[in-house]
Design a protein around this motif. Structure first.
Motif, mmCIF file in Angstrom:
data_model
loop_
_atom_site.group_PDB
_atom_site.id
_atom_site.type_symbol
_atom_site.label_atom_id
_atom_site.label_comp_id
_atom_site.label_asym_id
_atom_site.label_seq_id
_atom_site.Cartn_x
_atom_site.Cartn_y
_atom_site.Cartn_z
ATOM 1 N N GLU A 294 17.053 -8.370 75.823
ATOM 2 C CA GLU A 294 17.797 -8.498 77.082
ATOM 3 C C GLU A 294 17.044 -9.448 78.014
ATOM 4 O O GLU A 294 15.861 -9.253 78.282
ATOM 5 C CB GLU A 294 17.976 -7.133 77.748
ATOM 6 C CG GLU A 294 18.739 -7.157 79.055
ATOM 7 C CD GLU A 294 20.188 -7.602 78.890
ATOM 8 O OE1 GLU A 294 20.659 -8.381 79.746
ATOM 9 O OE2 GLU A 294 20.841 -7.189 77.907
ATOM 10 N N ASP B 98 15.304 -7.956 81.169
ATOM 11 C CA ASP B 98 14.233 -7.025 80.778
ATOM 12 C C ASP B 98 12.911 -7.767 80.641
ATOM 13 O O ASP B 98 11.839 -7.221 80.923
ATOM 14 C CB ASP B 98 14.544 -6.370 79.425
ATOM 15 C CG ASP B 98 15.639 -5.331 79.489
ATOM 16 O OD1 ASP B 98 16.267 -5.183 80.554
ATOM 17 O OD2 ASP B 98 15.888 -4.679 78.467
ATOM 18 N N CYS C 246 14.253 -0.594 79.874
ATOM 19 C CA CYS C 246 15.550 -0.295 79.267
ATOM 20 C C CYS C 246 15.356 0.405 77.905
ATOM 21 O O CYS C 246 14.532 1.311 77.784
ATOM 22 C CB CYS C 246 16.330 -1.607 79.160
ATOM 23 S SG CYS C 246 18.077 -1.481 78.825
ATOM 24 N N THR C 247 16.071 -0.035 76.885
ATOM 25 C CA THR C 247 15.992 0.619 75.578
ATOM 26 C C THR C 247 14.719 0.273 74.809
ATOM 27 O O THR C 247 14.540 0.730 73.682
ATOM 28 C CB THR C 247 17.220 0.266 74.720
ATOM 29 O OG1 THR C 247 17.337 -1.157 74.638
ATOM 30 C CG2 THR C 247 18.492 0.839 75.331
ATOM 31 N N SER D 117 14.875 5.739 80.390
ATOM 32 C CA SER D 117 15.482 4.580 79.747
ATOM 33 C C SER D 117 16.796 4.254 80.433
ATOM 34 O O SER D 117 17.173 4.892 81.434
ATOM 35 C CB SER D 117 15.720 4.862 78.256
ATOM 36 O OG SER D 117 16.033 3.666 77.572
ATOM 37 N N ASN D 118 17.500 3.271 79.906
ATOM 38 C CA ASN D 118 18.806 2.871 80.409
ATOM 39 C C ASN D 118 19.750 4.076 80.377
ATOM 40 O O ASN D 118 19.938 4.692 79.334
ATOM 41 C CB ASN D 118 19.355 1.740 79.525
ATOM 42 C CG ASN D 118 20.652 1.180 80.031
ATOM 43 O OD1 ASN D 118 21.575 1.901 80.376
ATOM 44 N ND2 ASN D 118 20.745 -0.139 80.055
ATOM 45 N N LYS D 119 20.346 4.383 81.515
ATOM 46 C CA LYS D 119 21.176 5.586 81.598
ATOM 47 C C LYS D 119 22.469 5.458 80.799
ATOM 48 O O LYS D 119 23.011 6.442 80.322
ATOM 49 C CB LYS D 119 21.475 5.910 83.067
ATOM 50 C CG LYS D 119 20.209 6.122 83.915
ATOM 51 C CD LYS D 119 19.225 7.090 83.252
ATOM 52 C CE LYS D 119 18.005 7.379 84.097
ATOM 53 N NZ LYS D 119 17.052 6.266 84.188
ATOM 54 N N ARG D 120 22.968 4.227 80.606
ATOM 55 C CA ARG D 120 24.198 4.055 79.844
ATOM 56 C C ARG D 120 23.953 4.107 78.348
ATOM 57 O O ARG D 120 24.884 4.242 77.556
ATOM 58 C CB ARG D 120 24.881 2.746 80.246
ATOM 59 C CG ARG D 120 25.663 2.897 81.539
ATOM 60 C CD ARG D 120 25.817 1.610 82.316
ATOM 61 N NE ARG D 120 26.278 1.881 83.670
ATOM 62 C CZ ARG D 120 25.494 2.313 84.650
ATOM 63 N NH1 ARG D 120 24.215 2.505 84.459
ATOM 64 N NH2 ARG D 120 25.985 2.561 85.849
ATOM 65 N N SER E 289 14.337 2.437 83.597
ATOM 66 C CA SER E 289 15.758 2.505 83.306
ATOM 67 C C SER E 289 16.245 1.108 82.933
ATOM 68 O O SER E 289 15.454 0.249 82.553
ATOM 69 C CB SER E 289 16.491 3.061 84.531
ATOM 70 O OG SER E 289 17.850 3.282 84.237
ATOM 71 N N GLY E 290 17.544 0.869 83.073
ATOM 72 C CA GLY E 290 18.121 -0.344 82.537
ATOM 73 C C GLY E 290 17.895 -1.621 83.328
ATOM 74 O O GLY E 290 17.899 -1.631 84.553
ATOM 75 N N VAL E 291 17.678 -2.683 82.616
ATOM 76 C CA VAL E 291 17.724 -4.079 83.023
ATOM 77 C C VAL E 291 16.947 -4.341 84.320
ATOM 78 O O VAL E 291 15.751 -4.555 84.279
ATOM 79 C CB VAL E 291 19.188 -4.582 83.097
ATOM 80 C CG1 VAL E 291 19.243 -6.095 83.119
ATOM 81 C CG2 VAL E 291 19.995 -4.078 81.891
#
Length: 197
Positions: free
Chosen positions: A12, A15, A100-101, A119-122, A152-154
């Protein structure tokens, strides 16, 4: 102090370059290099291509190891050679930061077992399957446990990196960097406004 940024196909973009932008403001303190399992050009789906060195060239006096996320993690969690190398480098690194992931990759090493991480919540439902012994925090913007920082994400990678700078060099420097990059830093690591209920 040296920073090694892990890259793999379909990483990403933000990231990687969010944290790099923050650390890049402190070039008198940090040296940033990009690595991949086999070295060479690594490309993501946004068309960003970076020339990397081989992970085996990372030296054991590493200060910070950054593991990003992205769609490529779905494949790389099954890459035993990469996971083993992530584990080896994470053990001797002073700090490990995942975005993120990227926490799924680190979780696969077992190094996050019985530690708190996020981590990324989605992608949370998928991520947690990669580390059933990890204490996953679904509310945190970023989490700290021992030398492991996970975000978390991005864009949360920027918040985490500013948090890391704050922890190491003081909150005023972190706020100054946030101001310089015109970024509204979410300073509360325990409250991710993007969390999924």
């Amino acid at each position: 102090m040296s920073i090694a940024v892990l890259l793999f196909d379909d990483f990403e973009t933000l990231d990687v370059f969010g944290p790099v932008e923050v650390f890049g403001r402190l070039l008198d303190l940090y040296t940033i290099k990009f690595y991949s399992l086999n070295g060479g050009q690594i490309k993501n789906r946004h068309g960003v291509s970076i020339l990397t060195q081989k992970l085996e060239e990372v030296h054991d006096n590493l200060e910070i190891f950054i593991v990003p996320g992205g769609m490529g993690t779905r494949k790389e969690v099954e890459n035993k050679l990469l996971i083993d190398k992530i584990k080896e480098i994470s053990i001797f690194s002073k700090f490990v930061l995942t975005v993120c992931t990227g926490s799924a990759l680190l979780a696969r090493t077992g190094l996050l077992d019985n530690k708190t991480a996020t981590s990324n919540k989605r992608a949370f439902t998928w991520v947690i399957t990669n580390g059933t012994n990890v204490i996953w925090d679904k509310k945190a913007r970023w989490s700290i446990d021992d030398k492991y920082y996970t975000s978390s994400g991005v864009s949360a990678g920027i918040d985490m990196t500013l948090g890391f700078i704050s922890d190491r060099h003081g909150i005023e420097l972190a706020r100054q960097i946030a101001f310089e990059i015109e970024y509204n830093w979410m300073e509360d690591k325990d409250n991710d406004i993007f969390k999924v209920e």
